[in-house]
Design a protein around this motif. Structure first.
Motif, PDB file in Angstrom:
ATOM      1  N   ASP A   1       0.800  -1.223   0.000  1.00 38.02           N
ATOM      2  CA  ASP A   1       0.000   0.000   0.000  1.00 38.02           C
ATOM      3  C   ASP A   1       0.835   1.276   0.000  1.00 38.02           C
ATOM      4  OD1 ASP A   1      -2.079  -1.774   0.135  1.00 38.02           O
ATOM      5  OD2 ASP A   1      -2.625  -1.303   2.199  1.00 38.02           O
ATOM      6  N   GLU A   2       1.879   1.320   0.806  1.00 41.26           N
ATOM      7  CA  GLU A   2       2.657   2.557   0.946  1.00 41.26           C
ATOM      8  C   GLU A   2       3.449   2.914  -0.314  1.00 41.26           C
ATOM      9  OE1 GLU A   2       5.052  -0.816   2.755  1.00 41.26           O
ATOM     10  OE2 GLU A   2       2.994  -0.122   2.979  1.00 41.26           O
ATOM     11  N   LEU A   3       3.610   1.987  -1.236  1.00 44.31           N
ATOM     12  CA  LEU A   3       4.337   2.250  -2.479  1.00 44.31           C
ATOM     13  C   LEU A   3       3.423   2.420  -3.684  1.00 44.31           C
ATOM     14  CD1 LEU A   3       7.304  -0.265  -2.078  1.00 44.31           C
ATOM     15  CD2 LEU A   3       7.275   2.189  -1.571  1.00 44.31           C
ATOM     16  N   ARG A   4       2.128   2.280  -3.464  1.00 46.87           N
ATOM     17  CA  ARG A   4       1.193   2.380  -4.583  1.00 46.87           C
ATOM     18  C   ARG A   4       0.927   3.831  -4.953  1.00 46.87           C
ATOM     19  NH1 ARG A   4      -3.254  -2.352  -3.990  1.00 46.87           N
ATOM     20  NH2 ARG A   4      -3.913  -1.410  -5.942  1.00 46.87           N
TER      21      ARG A   4
ATOM     22  N   LYS B   1      -1.767   6.216  -5.744  1.00 48.33           N
ATOM     23  CA  LYS B   1      -3.216   6.318  -5.551  1.00 48.33           C
ATOM     24  C   LYS B   1      -3.910   6.889  -6.791  1.00 48.33           C
ATOM     25  CE  LYS B   1      -6.812   7.990  -2.490  1.00 48.33           C
ATOM     26  NZ  LYS B   1      -7.134   8.678  -1.241  1.00 48.33           N
TER      27      LYS B   1
END
Length: 89
Positions: A57-60, A62
């Motif tokens: 999630d933290e590297l996606r 948005k």
């Protein structure tokens, strides 16, 4: 992404196997666009230009994910469009 890759892919968050495949554009054994869905953690991973984007999630990105959902909201299931993690429409 070649459909044969489905035998190797697991959710990067919880290691769930197998993932659900939802194709929106394909040619023979190659998925050009679509989504992978983990039924355990309810995360989706877009397939864009034949590449499954399976990042934590933290590297996606948005904006990229939301644009993908907007573009495919008529062809992907509601569990991805309305309910999936890490974000949805």
């Amino acid at each position: 992404m070649n459909k044969k890759m489905m035998d190797m892919l697991v959710c990067p968050i919880d290691k769930q196997f197998p993932l659900e495949l939802h194709e929106t554009k394909s040619e023979q054994e190659v998925i050009i666009e679509g989504a992978l869905f983990c039924s355990k953690c309810a995360r989706f991973y877009p397939i864009i230009e034949e590449i499954p984007i399976m990042l934590p999630d933290e590297l996606r990105d948005k904006k990229q994910d939301i644009d993908f959902l907007e573009k495919n909201k008529q062809s992907l299931p509601q569990k991805i469009i309305k309910d999936a993690n890490p974000w949805h429409l």
